[in-house]
Design an enzyme around this catalytic site. Structure first.
Site, PDB file in Angstrom:
ATOM      1  N   ASP A 116       0.986  -1.187   0.206  1.00 50.47           N
ATOM      2  CA  ASP A 116       0.039  -0.060  -0.247  1.00 50.47           C
ATOM      3  C   ASP A 116       1.091   0.654   0.047  1.00 50.47           C
ATOM      4  O   ASP A 116       0.241   1.649  -0.661  1.00 50.47           O
ATOM      5  CB  ASP A 116      -1.023   0.020   0.949  1.00 50.47           C
ATOM      6  CG  ASP A 116      -1.650  -1.235   1.459  1.00 50.47           C
ATOM      7  OD1 ASP A 116      -2.134  -1.436   0.467  1.00 50.47           O
ATOM      8  OD2 ASP A 116      -1.105  -2.581   2.062  1.00 50.47           O
ATOM      9  N   GLN A 121      13.377   1.222  -1.491  1.00 46.18           N
ATOM     10  CA  GLN A 121      12.994   0.957  -2.167  1.00 46.18           C
ATOM     11  C   GLN A 121      13.498   0.706  -3.520  1.00 46.18           C
ATOM     12  O   GLN A 121      13.254   0.314  -4.444  1.00 46.18           O
ATOM     13  CB  GLN A 121      11.225   1.528  -2.317  1.00 46.18           C
ATOM     14  CG  GLN A 121      10.292   1.406  -3.221  1.00 46.18           C
ATOM     15  CD  GLN A 121       9.456   1.748  -3.572  1.00 46.18           C
ATOM     16  OE1 GLN A 121       9.415   3.159  -3.698  1.00 46.18           O
ATOM     17  NE2 GLN A 121       8.472   1.539  -3.458  1.00 46.18           N
ATOM     18  N   GLU A 166       1.598  -6.348  -5.138  1.00 43.56           N
ATOM     19  CA  GLU A 166       1.932  -5.866  -6.237  1.00 43.56           C
ATOM     20  C   GLU A 166       2.646  -4.703  -7.026  1.00 43.56           C
ATOM     21  O   GLU A 166       3.074  -4.881  -8.180  1.00 43.56           O
ATOM     22  CB  GLU A 166       0.446  -5.050  -5.891  1.00 43.56           C
ATOM     23  CG  GLU A 166       0.329  -3.421  -7.032  1.00 43.56           C
ATOM     24  CD  GLU A 166      -0.973  -2.980  -6.702  1.00 43.56           C
ATOM     25  OE1 GLU A 166      -2.260  -3.168  -6.750  1.00 43.56           O
ATOM     26  OE2 GLU A 166      -0.808  -1.624  -7.315  1.00 43.56           O
TER      27      GLU A 166
HETATM   28  O1  TRH Z   1       4.630  -6.064   0.459  1.00 39.79           O
HETATM   29  P1  TRH Z   1       3.273  -6.843  -0.236  1.00 39.79           P
HETATM   30  O2  TRH Z   1       2.966  -8.381  -0.068  1.00 39.79           O
HETATM   31  O3  TRH Z   1       2.032  -6.192  -0.416  1.00 39.79           O
HETATM   32  C1  TRH Z   1       0.992  -6.346  -0.610  1.00 39.79           C
HETATM   33  C2  TRH Z   1       0.509  -5.980  -1.910  1.00 39.79           C
HETATM   34  O4  TRH Z   1       1.183  -4.892  -2.382  1.00 39.79           O
HETATM   35  C3  TRH Z   1      -0.756  -6.662  -1.585  1.00 39.79           C
HETATM   36  O5  TRH Z   1      -1.216  -6.025  -3.429  1.00 39.79           O
HETATM   37  C4  TRH Z   1      -1.699  -5.514  -0.994  1.00 39.79           C
HETATM   38  O6  TRH Z   1      -3.183  -6.097  -0.815  1.00 39.79           O
HETATM   39  C5  TRH Z   1      -1.383  -5.774   0.180  1.00 39.79           C
HETATM   40  O7  TRH Z   1       0.097  -5.121   0.462  1.00 39.79           O
HETATM   41  C6  TRH Z   1      -2.233  -5.423   1.098  1.00 39.79           C
HETATM   42  O8  TRH Z   1       4.239  -7.130  -1.517  1.00 39.79           O
HETATM   43  P2  TRH Z   1       4.083  -5.402  -2.660  1.00 39.79           P
HETATM   44  O9  TRH Z   1       3.315  -4.978  -3.048  1.00 39.79           O
HETATM   45  O10 TRH Z   1       5.283  -5.911  -3.822  1.00 39.79           O
HETATM   46  O11 TRH Z   1       5.493  -4.383  -1.564  1.00 39.79           O
HETATM   47  C7  TRH Z   1       6.510  -4.021  -1.225  1.00 39.79           C
HETATM   48  C8  TRH Z   1       7.629  -3.356  -1.178  1.00 39.79           C
HETATM   49  O12 TRH Z   1       8.271  -3.233  -0.886  1.00 39.79           O
HETATM   50  C9  TRH Z   1       7.354  -2.753  -2.779  1.00 39.79           C
HETATM   51  O13 TRH Z   1       7.980  -1.465  -2.954  1.00 39.79           O
HETATM   52  C10 TRH Z   1       8.652  -3.367  -2.854  1.00 39.79           C
HETATM   53  C11 TRH Z   1       9.934  -3.140  -1.791  1.00 39.79           C
HETATM   54  N1  TRH Z   1      10.614  -3.836  -1.115  1.00 39.79           N
HETATM   55  C12 TRH Z   1      11.968  -2.540  -0.922  1.00 39.79           C
HETATM   56  O14 TRH Z   1      11.408  -2.235  -0.821  1.00 39.79           O
HETATM   57  N2  TRH Z   1      13.109  -2.981  -0.630  1.00 39.79           N
HETATM   58  C13 TRH Z   1      13.497  -4.783  -0.077  1.00 39.79           C
HETATM   59  O15 TRH Z   1      14.511  -5.221   0.333  1.00 39.79           O
HETATM   60  C14 TRH Z   1      11.684  -5.500  -0.638  1.00 39.79           C
HETATM   61  C15 TRH Z   1      12.463  -7.000  -0.511  1.00 39.79           C
HETATM   62  C16 TRH Z   1      11.006  -4.326  -1.104  1.00 39.79           C
END
Ligand code: TRH
Length: 397
Positions: free
Chosen positions: A32, A276, A294
């Site tokens: 989110d 990120q 997502e």
């Molecule tokens: O963390 P998520 O599982 O988030 C989920 C989904 O968005 C889902 O659709 C939603 O409904 C739910 O939350 C509530 O996966 P997502 O979307 O990939 O988000 C992870 C974020 O973390 C993404 O912006 C990438 C970031 N990230 C980093 O910044 N550093 C890292 O080391 C890693 C592994 C990820």
């Protein structure tokens, strides 16, 4: 760990910048705030908008953005104002209504803010940014208005998507160039490996896999297959929800950042969760990316490498049609055998069947070609921030 930020484009800095408020309630995990923060940075850096982000969970946010102070009600980072939002009534230190108001994922704006929107001399443009779905109906609902039951306000639904007629997905202008620079530079790659794992890059015959996933019963079988693989597998696993399974497999207490382990032909490194922009380099450094939710799902598509998606599970298996809709887009031009292999693997990773690594690897060349072609196809839908700003321009004339 840091890498070239993909969004290091000079701000457009228009004379009279558009003010935009983004409201984000963190339901779970990082997606989110991950999507909202990425969008905010793009609107500020690429369009010169004045952006405020209202977010209710600064601890989740801080994982992606370590510069954030979790004890401050209001702070500015990268030119973006961040307000710690206390639902439901709080609407910032001062009640100023922006030109564009983005309600992320139907989080419900503070009633006091909605009332102020209705009183504003010129009603703001109110957008409800929805979750990404690759399903066909999305194009029909994208940009549909929904009048407010009480106020003279209308909310427009903005739907991300993978096909024409949708809002697309986020992609910074500088992303492809940053990826190309990383991929063309053995020194950048070697530096990344040293900083991230403490080791030199693996030999050319190794397959590098990044693993970002929820708890997943299929991981045990996959780890065994990697252990017994004919060629080396190097696993890069950001610490998180799947770390416990890795620790169990390697007979360790935990598998947290800095840990390394080897069994058979599998070597694994546990990585610290990065800020990120640093996450992209992990995808670029790997041959295959396991992603989830997502935002990482979108980043894997821009990385143009074969990937496996662990979709966010929903009640009543509502996520399964979404998984198949994404597969339909992504596999559209794949030869039938490779398509079948990918579908079976994604289904196994999402609870149906057992993952067959040998079959997946056998089709790697076709999957790699398709991943590259798909990144080009997807770019034709247009970047979400660009699609959103174009729409706003037509409305705020
Ligand atoms: O963390 P998520 O599982 O988030 C989920 C989904 O968005 C889902 O659709 C939603 O409904 C739910 O939350 C509530 O996966 P997502 O979307 O990939 O988000 C992870 C974020 O973390 C993404 O912006 C990438 C970031 N990230 C980093 O910044 N550093 C890292 O080391 C890693 C592994 C990820």
């Amino acid at each position: 760990m840091s890498s070239t930020p993909p969004d290091s484009v000079s701000p457009a800095a228009p004379a009279d910048p558009i003010a935009c408020d983004i409201f984000c309630a963190v339901i779970d995990n990082f997606g989110d705030i991950g999507v909202c923060w990425r969008l905010a940075r793009q609107l500020a850096s690429e369009s010169g908008w004045q952006v405020r982000v209202f977010v209710d969970d600064l601890h989740a946010f801080r994982k992606l953005c370590p510069a954030l102070a979790t004890d401050r009600a209001r702070q500015t980072l990268d030119g973006i104002v961040i307000e710690h939002w206390h639902e439901p009534a709080h609407a910032g230190e001062t009640l100023e209504v922006a030109d564009v108001v983005i309600e992320a994922f139907a989080c419900e704006l503070p009633p006091v803010y909605v009332a102020a929107m209705a009183e504003r001399a010129r009603a703001p443009l109110w957008l409800n940014l929805e979750y990404l779905s690759a399903e066909d109906w999305v194009a029909d609902f994208h940009l549909r208005p929904s009048p407010h039951p009480r106020y003279a306000l209308s909310k427009t639904f903005f739907f991300p998507g993978l096909g024409p007629g949708t809002g697309g997905v986020l992609k910074e202008r500088g992303l492809d160039a940053a990826r190309a620079a990383f991929e063309a530079s053995p020194a950048a790659r070697a530096d990344w490996w040293q900083r991230t794992t403490g080791h030199a890059p693996p030999p050319a015959d190794a397959t590098v896999v990044s693993l970002f996933a929820y708890e997943n019963p299929a991981v045990d079988s996959l780890l065994e297959q990697w252990r017994d693989s004919a060629s080396p597998i190097v696993l890069l696993a950001p610490e998180g929800r799947i770390s416990g399974a890795l620790a169990r497999f390697f007979g360790m207490q935990s598998f947290t950042a800095g840990a390394h382990a080897t069994r058979g032909n599998l070597t694994a490194h546990a990585l610290a969760f990065t800020e990120q922009p640093g996450y992209d380099a992990l995808l670029w450094a790997s041959d295959i990316n396991f992603v989830r939710g997502e935002d990482s799902f979108v980043r894997a598509q821009w990385a143009a490498k074969p990937f496996v998606w662990h979709i966010y599970p929903q009640a009543d298996d509502a996520h399964l049609p979404k998984l198949d809709a994404a597969l339909a887009h992504y596999t559209r031009t794949l030869p039938a055998a490779a398509r079948g292999a990918l579908e079976r693997f994604w289904h196994a990773w999402n609870g149906t069947g057992q993952p067959d690594w040998a079959e997946f690897q056998h089709h790697y060349p076709a999957l790699q070609r398709r991943a590259a072609a798909w990144a080009i196809e997807l770019a034709q839908v247009g970047d979400l921030a660009g699609n959103l700003t174009s729409f706003v321009k037509t409305q705020l004339k």
